[in-house]
Design an enzyme around this catalytic site. Structure first.
Site, mmCIF file in Angstrom:
data_model
loop_
_atom_site.group_PDB
_atom_site.id
_atom_site.type_symbol
_atom_site.label_atom_id
_atom_site.label_comp_id
_atom_site.label_asym_id
_atom_site.label_seq_id
_atom_site.Cartn_x
_atom_site.Cartn_y
_atom_site.Cartn_z
ATOM 1 N N LYS A 166 26.301 -25.894 48.944
ATOM 2 C CA LYS A 166 25.532 -24.590 49.095
ATOM 3 C C LYS A 166 26.239 -23.490 50.163
ATOM 4 O O LYS A 166 26.135 -23.742 51.287
ATOM 5 C CB LYS A 166 24.240 -25.165 49.808
ATOM 6 N N ALA A 204 20.917 -19.665 47.314
ATOM 7 C CA ALA A 204 19.792 -19.431 48.274
ATOM 8 C C ALA A 204 18.723 -18.698 47.608
ATOM 9 O O ALA A 204 19.046 -17.266 47.242
ATOM 10 C CB ALA A 204 20.436 -18.884 49.453
#
Length: 212
Positions: free
Chosen positions: A33, A112
């Protein structure tokens, strides 16, 4: 190494959960991420809870899983600004394209928020995808309003000629009215396949994951 970008219909649609399920399903796979806001200090460094979940599976350093970390739980461009930083989408793209991990055949890159979340004053995740051309896996959080969100996301991907490998129905609420009918509606309207389904925090149910 095959790379996939995992995006969602909105925030809290279950991208991290589904990404971890994909890593569990595929051997020799890992997840990162690259950008995360809402980080907290732990042992003198900023740590994101989603990145920690990936680390529990990957056993990779957090610096590899989540190199861009910001404090406030808001859009990345705002969180970065509050920390006196800015996100260079070209650097993020280069990082994700050039990252090499030993013995990893599939890399899942979790975004995100959704596709149009700003990374800075000019660029969004869509601009990241224009630079990288990494195929997308779309996580649909099954709830009221998801049909609209999903079809809008499909339209943006199509207009910008971004390949979508397929979508995953993440069933968030076991009391959702007409859940199966909503999934069937999306199957009929989307131009890419339903890859899998997850039910209320349970394991992923393979439908077409072999195409990845």
């Amino acid at each position: 190494m095959k790379r996939y970008f995992v995006t969602g219909t909105d925030t809290d649609c279950g991208k991290t959960f589904v990404t971890n399920q994909l890593v569990n399903y595929f051997s020799s796979s890992a997840a990162i991420k690259p950008i995360a806001s809402g980080c907290e200090y732990s042992k003198n460094q900023l740590v994101n809870s989603d990145a920690l979940l990936h680390q529990q599976q990957n056993h990779l350093p957090l610096e590899i899983i989540n190199p861009w970390r910001f404090r406030l739980p808001v859009s990345p461009h705002l969180s970065a600004r509050e920390d006196g930083a800015s996100i260079d989408v070209h650097k993020v793209a280069d990082y994700c394209l050039n990252l090499q991990l030993n013995d990893i055949k599939k890399l899942f890159i979790e975004g995100a928020g959704g596709l149009m979340v700003p990374l800075n004053e000019q660029d969004t995740w869509l601009d990241f995808l224009k630079l990288t051309r990494i195929p997308v896996i779309l996580v649909v959080g099954m709830k009221l309003g998801c049909i609209n969100h999903t079809l809008l996301t499909q339209e943006v991907l199509e207009i910008n000629k971004i390949k979508c490998q397929g979508w995953i129905a993440n069933c968030l609420d076991q009391d959702m009215l007409m859940l199966d009918e909503n999934i069937s509606t999306l199957e009929a309207k989307l131009k890419y396949p339903l890859l899998a389904r997850t039910n209320y925090g349970g394991k992923i149910s393979d439908i077409c994951l072999s195409s990845l």
